[in-house]
Design a protein around this motif. Sequence first.
Motif, PDB file in Angstrom:
ATOM      1  N   GLN A  77      -7.348   6.145   0.907  1.00  0.00           N
ATOM      2  CA  GLN A  77      -8.107   5.014   0.377  1.00  0.00           C
ATOM      3  C   GLN A  77      -8.364   5.214  -1.116  1.00  0.00           C
ATOM      4  OE1 GLN A  77     -11.884   4.576   2.309  1.00  0.00           O
ATOM      5  NE2 GLN A  77     -12.442   2.768   1.156  1.00  0.00           N
ATOM      6  N   ARG A  78      -8.646   6.439  -1.511  1.00  0.00           N
ATOM      7  CA  ARG A  78      -8.885   6.743  -2.924  1.00  0.00           C
ATOM      8  C   ARG A  78      -7.620   6.516  -3.751  1.00  0.00           C
ATOM      9  NH1 ARG A  78     -11.893  12.105  -4.367  1.00  0.00           N
ATOM     10  NH2 ARG A  78     -13.552  10.764  -3.644  1.00  0.00           N
ATOM     11  N   ASP A  79      -6.457   6.963  -3.218  1.00  0.00           N
ATOM     12  CA  ASP A  79      -5.192   6.707  -3.917  1.00  0.00           C
ATOM     13  C   ASP A  79      -4.989   5.213  -4.125  1.00  0.00           C
ATOM     14  OD1 ASP A  79      -4.377   9.360  -4.131  1.00  0.00           O
ATOM     15  OD2 ASP A  79      -3.208   9.302  -2.268  1.00  0.00           O
ATOM     16  N   LEU A  80      -5.264   4.452  -3.081  1.00  0.00           N
ATOM     17  CA  LEU A  80      -5.083   3.004  -3.171  1.00  0.00           C
ATOM     18  C   LEU A  80      -5.948   2.421  -4.278  1.00  0.00           C
ATOM     19  CD1 LEU A  80      -3.849   0.394  -2.121  1.00  0.00           C
ATOM     20  CD2 LEU A  80      -5.621   0.351  -0.357  1.00  0.00           C
ATOM     21  N   ARG A  81      -7.176   2.880  -4.376  1.00  0.00           N
ATOM     22  CA  ARG A  81      -8.082   2.392  -5.412  1.00  0.00           C
ATOM     23  C   ARG A  81      -7.632   2.841  -6.804  1.00  0.00           C
ATOM     24  NH1 ARG A  81     -12.890   4.930  -4.184  1.00  0.00           N
ATOM     25  NH2 ARG A  81     -12.341   6.536  -5.667  1.00  0.00           N
ATOM     26  N   MET A 117       1.241  -1.151  -5.765  1.00  0.00           N
ATOM     27  CA  MET A 117       1.671  -2.545  -5.628  1.00  0.00           C
ATOM     28  C   MET A 117       3.078  -2.740  -6.166  1.00  0.00           C
ATOM     29  SD  MET A 117      -0.701  -3.918  -3.951  1.00  0.00           S
ATOM     30  CE  MET A 117      -0.306  -5.647  -4.047  1.00  0.00           C
ATOM     31  N   ASP A 118       3.414  -2.055  -7.271  1.00  0.00           N
ATOM     32  CA  ASP A 118       4.778  -2.133  -7.798  1.00  0.00           C
ATOM     33  C   ASP A 118       5.780  -1.579  -6.791  1.00  0.00           C
ATOM     34  OD1 ASP A 118       3.883  -3.286 -10.145  1.00  0.00           O
ATOM     35  OD2 ASP A 118       3.976  -1.425 -11.324  1.00  0.00           O
ATOM     36  N   ALA A 119       5.406  -0.476  -6.126  1.00  0.00           N
ATOM     37  CA  ALA A 119       6.287   0.119  -5.116  1.00  0.00           C
ATOM     38  C   ALA A 119       6.462  -0.830  -3.927  1.00  0.00           C
ATOM     39  CB  ALA A 119       5.740   1.468  -4.658  1.00  0.00           C
ATOM     40  N   ILE A 120       5.387  -1.485  -3.515  1.00  0.00           N
ATOM     41  CA  ILE A 120       5.470  -2.438  -2.407  1.00  0.00           C
ATOM     42  C   ILE A 120       6.374  -3.600  -2.788  1.00  0.00           C
ATOM     43  CG2 ILE A 120       4.171  -4.098  -1.017  1.00  0.00           C
ATOM     44  CD1 ILE A 120       1.810  -2.097  -1.197  1.00  0.00           C
ATOM     45  N   GLN A 121       6.204  -4.084  -4.004  1.00  0.00           N
ATOM     46  CA  GLN A 121       7.046  -5.182  -4.478  1.00  0.00           C
ATOM     47  C   GLN A 121       8.511  -4.764  -4.480  1.00  0.00           C
ATOM     48  OE1 GLN A 121       5.917  -6.716  -8.308  1.00  0.00           O
ATOM     49  NE2 GLN A 121       7.007  -8.621  -7.972  1.00  0.00           N
ATOM     50  N   VAL A 127       2.763  -3.371   3.654  1.00  0.00           N
ATOM     51  CA  VAL A 127       4.197  -3.630   3.770  1.00  0.00           C
ATOM     52  C   VAL A 127       4.563  -4.822   2.902  1.00  0.00           C
ATOM     53  CG1 VAL A 127       4.395  -2.666   6.099  1.00  0.00           C
ATOM     54  CG2 VAL A 127       3.877  -5.071   5.810  1.00  0.00           C
ATOM     55  N   PRO A 128       5.763  -4.816   2.349  1.00  0.00           N
ATOM     56  CA  PRO A 128       6.177  -5.962   1.531  1.00  0.00           C
ATOM     57  C   PRO A 128       6.391  -7.192   2.405  1.00  0.00           C
ATOM     58  CG  PRO A 128       7.954  -4.346   1.697  1.00  0.00           C
ATOM     59  CD  PRO A 128       6.765  -3.764   2.390  1.00  0.00           C
ATOM     60  N   LEU A 129       6.092  -8.335   1.865  1.00  0.00           N
ATOM     61  CA  LEU A 129       6.364  -9.589   2.559  1.00  0.00           C
ATOM     62  C   LEU A 129       7.855  -9.868   2.481  1.00  0.00           C
ATOM     63  CD1 LEU A 129       3.473 -11.848   1.243  1.00  0.00           C
ATOM     64  CD2 LEU A 129       3.653 -10.717   3.470  1.00  0.00           C
ATOM     65  N   ARG A 130       8.371 -10.432   3.558  1.00  0.00           N
ATOM     66  CA  ARG A 130       9.778 -10.820   3.537  1.00  0.00           C
ATOM     67  C   ARG A 130       9.918 -12.058   2.674  1.00  0.00           C
ATOM     68  NH1 ARG A 130      12.044 -11.345   9.369  1.00  0.00           N
ATOM     69  NH2 ARG A 130      13.792 -11.997   8.112  1.00  0.00           N
ATOM     70  N   ARG A 131      10.866 -12.024   1.825  1.00  0.00           N
ATOM     71  CA  ARG A 131      11.119 -13.192   0.979  1.00  0.00           C
ATOM     72  C   ARG A 131      12.110 -14.101   1.663  1.00  0.00           C
ATOM     73  NH1 ARG A 131      11.501 -10.138  -4.735  1.00  0.00           N
ATOM     74  NH2 ARG A 131       9.276  -9.786  -4.933  1.00  0.00           N
ATOM     75  N   ARG A 132      11.807 -15.366   1.664  1.00  0.00           N
ATOM     76  CA  ARG A 132      12.699 -16.355   2.270  1.00  0.00           C
ATOM     77  C   ARG A 132      13.879 -16.596   1.333  1.00  0.00           C
ATOM     78  NH1 ARG A 132      10.040 -21.569   4.340  1.00  0.00           N
ATOM     79  NH2 ARG A 132      10.125 -20.518   6.323  1.00  0.00           N
ATOM     80  N   ARG A 133      15.056 -16.403   1.886  1.00  0.00           N
ATOM     81  CA  ARG A 133      16.253 -16.678   1.091  1.00  0.00           C
ATOM     82  C   ARG A 133      16.600 -18.145   1.219  1.00  0.00           C
ATOM     83  NH1 ARG A 133      20.583 -12.198   2.528  1.00  0.00           N
ATOM     84  NH2 ARG A 133      21.728 -14.118   2.634  1.00  0.00           N
TER      85      ARG A 133
END
Length: 89
Positions: free
Chosen positions: A9-13, A20-24, A42-48
């Motif tokens: 949790q601390r890392d996230l903060r 967030m860049d890694a998730i993207q 988890v990253p959201l699936r992008r609609r193609r």
Amino acid sequence: MSVQPEITQRDLRNRSREIMDAIQGGQSFTVTRDGHPVGQLVPLRRRRRFVSRQEFATMSRAAPDIHLDTFRADQDATADTYLDDPYAH
């Protein structure tokens, strides 16, 4: 299947921008609190919007065969067979 890295949790903060860049970029994480997993990022699936002809042909060759009689029977079993207009008064 790859194992998701754990972040506290601390890392996230403290490293939210980096995470967030890694998730993207497609990375997933398991978030822990007091050493216990509490959630996943988890990253959201992008609609193609476009599939190339080549890719469509490849996917079509791998698709299961459709048996027309079975397909029609499935439709008949699930579709409303009434011919009346439900909106007619």
